[in-house]
Design an enzyme around this catalytic site. Sequence first.
Site, short mmCIF file in Angstrom:
data_model
loop_
_atom_site.label_atom_id
_atom_site.label_comp_id
_atom_site.label_asym_id
_atom_site.label_seq_id
_atom_site.Cartn_x
_atom_site.Cartn_y
_atom_site.Cartn_z
N ARG A 1 42.57 13.26 40.24
CA ARG A 1 43.53 12.26 40.10
C ARG A 1 44.12 12.03 38.68
O ARG A 1 45.09 11.67 38.51
CB ARG A 1 42.93 10.96 40.08
CG ARG A 1 42.70 10.25 41.64
CD ARG A 1 42.29 8.88 41.85
NE ARG A 1 41.12 8.69 40.85
CZ ARG A 1 40.44 7.31 40.82
NH1 ARG A 1 40.90 6.57 41.43
NH2 ARG A 1 39.35 7.32 40.02
N HIS B 1 20.99 21.88 45.05
CA HIS B 1 20.75 23.03 44.22
C HIS B 1 19.55 23.73 43.90
O HIS B 1 19.37 24.82 43.57
CB HIS B 1 21.55 22.91 42.84
CG HIS B 1 20.70 21.76 42.03
ND1 HIS B 1 20.93 20.47 42.27
CD2 HIS B 1 19.82 21.98 40.97
CE1 HIS B 1 20.30 20.04 41.13
NE2 HIS B 1 19.65 20.97 40.47
N HIS C 1 15.28 17.04 46.94
CA HIS C 1 14.71 18.38 46.20
C HIS C 1 13.11 18.46 46.36
O HIS C 1 12.91 19.64 46.96
CB HIS C 1 14.86 18.17 44.85
CG HIS C 1 16.16 17.93 44.32
ND1 HIS C 1 17.18 18.44 44.74
CD2 HIS C 1 16.90 16.96 43.50
CE1 HIS C 1 18.57 18.20 44.28
NE2 HIS C 1 18.08 17.20 43.39
P1 NAD Z 1 32.46 12.45 37.71
O1 NAD Z 1 32.71 11.07 37.71
O2 NAD Z 1 32.43 13.21 36.39
O3 NAD Z 1 33.98 13.25 38.44
C1 NAD Z 1 34.24 12.70 39.58
C2 NAD Z 1 35.75 13.27 39.73
O4 NAD Z 1 36.13 12.79 40.98
C3 NAD Z 1 36.58 13.57 38.85
O5 NAD Z 1 37.31 14.62 38.66
C4 NAD Z 1 37.91 12.46 39.32
O6 NAD Z 1 38.96 12.66 38.77
C5 NAD Z 1 37.57 12.75 40.78
N1 NAD Z 1 37.96 11.30 41.40
C6 NAD Z 1 37.54 10.12 41.57
N2 NAD Z 1 38.10 9.34 42.36
C7 NAD Z 1 38.96 10.35 43.25
C8 NAD Z 1 39.88 9.97 44.22
N3 NAD Z 1 40.25 8.98 44.67
N4 NAD Z 1 40.62 11.12 44.54
C9 NAD Z 1 40.56 12.36 44.01
N5 NAD Z 1 39.76 12.62 42.92
C10 NAD Z 1 38.70 11.45 42.39
O7 NAD Z 1 31.12 12.89 38.84
P2 NAD Z 1 30.30 13.98 38.86
O8 NAD Z 1 29.13 13.78 37.88
O9 NAD Z 1 31.11 15.17 38.65
O10 NAD Z 1 29.72 14.16 40.24
C11 NAD Z 1 30.53 14.46 41.40
C12 NAD Z 1 29.52 14.53 42.71
O11 NAD Z 1 28.73 15.36 42.35
C13 NAD Z 1 28.90 13.12 42.83
O12 NAD Z 1 28.73 13.09 44.48
C14 NAD Z 1 27.52 13.06 42.25
O13 NAD Z 1 26.56 12.48 43.02
C15 NAD Z 1 27.18 14.86 42.50
N6 NAD Z 1 26.36 15.58 41.61
C16 NAD Z 1 26.48 15.47 40.31
C17 NAD Z 1 25.63 16.02 39.55
C18 NAD Z 1 25.85 16.25 38.01
O14 NAD Z 1 25.25 16.82 37.15
N7 NAD Z 1 27.12 15.62 37.54
C19 NAD Z 1 24.49 16.68 39.92
C20 NAD Z 1 24.18 16.54 41.29
C21 NAD Z 1 25.23 15.97 42.36
#
Ligand code: NAD
Length: 484
Positions: free
Chosen positions: A51, A178, A240
């Site tokens: 976004r 992962h 996990h």
């Molecule tokens: P984050 O909050 O850092 O990033 C979210 C992303 O989603 C951003 O790019 C934002 O612009 C985008 N976004 C939000 N609302 C949106 C919309 N309506 N339309 C389009 N894009 C939109 O989150 P993250 O930490 O990167 O996590 C992402 C996913 O991965 C989550 O489901 C999280 O549970 C999973 N995850 C993250 C990690 C980690 O280490 N960060 C590890 C395992 C799993």
Amino acid sequence: MVSRVIPVDPFDLIIFGGTGDLAQRKIMPALFRRFCAGQWPADAQVIGAARGDLDRAGFQAVVAESLRSYASDLARNGDALNAFLQRVGFVRLDALSDAGWDQLAGLLDNARVRAFYFSVGPGLFAPLATKIQAHNLATDKTRIVVEKPFGHDLESSRALNATLAAHFRESQIYRIDHYLGKETVQNLMAVRFGNMLFEPLWNSQYVDHIQITVAETVGIDGREDYYDRAGAMRDMMQNHLMQLLCLIAMEPPAKFDPDAVRDEKLKVIRALDPVEPHHIVRGQFGAGADGPGYRDVVGNPRSATESYVALRAHVSNWRWAGTPFYLRTGKRLVARSSVINVLFKDAPHSIFGAAAGRHANALSIRLQPNEGITLKVTIKEPGPGGMRLVDVPLDMSFAEALGPDSDTPPDAYERLVMDVIRGNQTLFMRGDEVEAAWAWVDPIIAGWQARGDVPKPYDSGSTGPGDAELLMKRDGRHWQGIKP
Ligand code: NAD
């Protein structure tokens, strides 16, 4: 060791949430590493979709910055970095609206593998699947990659599976855990099923018990809201640790193919007995040198969410009847360590007498840090002075056995993302597995709620609550040390 690089088919990889933490810290560096390894074909690109108020050049700058931080060894090579950035596109798009989707469609090539990576919050998984279909972006070569958490309980995971199934075949859905992408996890299967040595002993007749530990030093900073609703049981155990349990306990699949492996894992989950309340310990970290206590972190003085859980599980089948599996995971513990310990029984009779002490073999499978496998064997202590026994490690550390490059195996995301492009689902969770895992976990959580269970406090930087030690002591056993 010279790593073999098998090129993949041309692809368009679209990362929804491309500006987010996971995309920038893990997925982009993984893609860059595979690019530098020569695995990308000429016709392949990655497109960030998010976004943010960005254009392509702005996104490329974000990616470059992340690569300098998280793949600094390779990003130092300016030519490689620039060549990679030429393959990076961006679309401004909202998963909940129709704006931006046509622009995305214009960037894609129907002849290529098309992978949509849902690296966004779980509330957007279902809307994204629906939008992809609504905008006719799903081809025969389309795959979707879904991050954790996959549901909050059985009901929500079923609903999510149903929504995804309305738009995609199961063979198109890649649910990421992962941990399954780690080199040692696959090595566990190689050790079990590639050798004659272990499999005959891999049962309750010879194995006393198995321990699976995933200890973390980090807390929950940055994900307080999510974590306080989830807790260690949902955040770590349901996925996990249960996946590791499956790989340790499963029967040999007929083939190393996705459904054969996943069928066997599912059987393990279905064979798990319900857990007795006195076989579970929940904990919550207190304040320590590394930060405030859990309740202050989440800003809820009455939070009853666990940041630690230890339990004793039983796989009720012919192979494992009578062999307990002890699983534990927690935050803000003394060390970061993910390890599986298979503790074998003592030899039935000691010909060396009581003075020689008791000795038993143990196989340790370390996922992190220092991925590797160690077999503890008993030998004679060198030198004169009679027959004294001593335990020594037979170390199958990759660095020593396979050469200097092997101690830095590819990151889990490198392997998993390329498996998506290759169309190999072996290391991804199938929908029925995830549901079966929730079906086991849900009653445990419901029991805590019904009893108003409050987690036991434990010191930040410790090995967890004292009751977790008691869980073992009552059975005449003890946890293997957390410190690697
Ligand atoms: P984050 O909050 O850092 O990033 C979210 C992303 O989603 C951003 O790019 C934002 O612009 C985008 N976004 C939000 N609302 C949106 C919309 N309506 N339309 C389009 N894009 C939109 O989150 P993250 O930490 O990167 O996590 C992402 C996913 O991965 C989550 O489901 C999280 O549970 C999973 N995850 C993250 C990690 C980690 O280490 N960060 C590890 C395992 C799993």
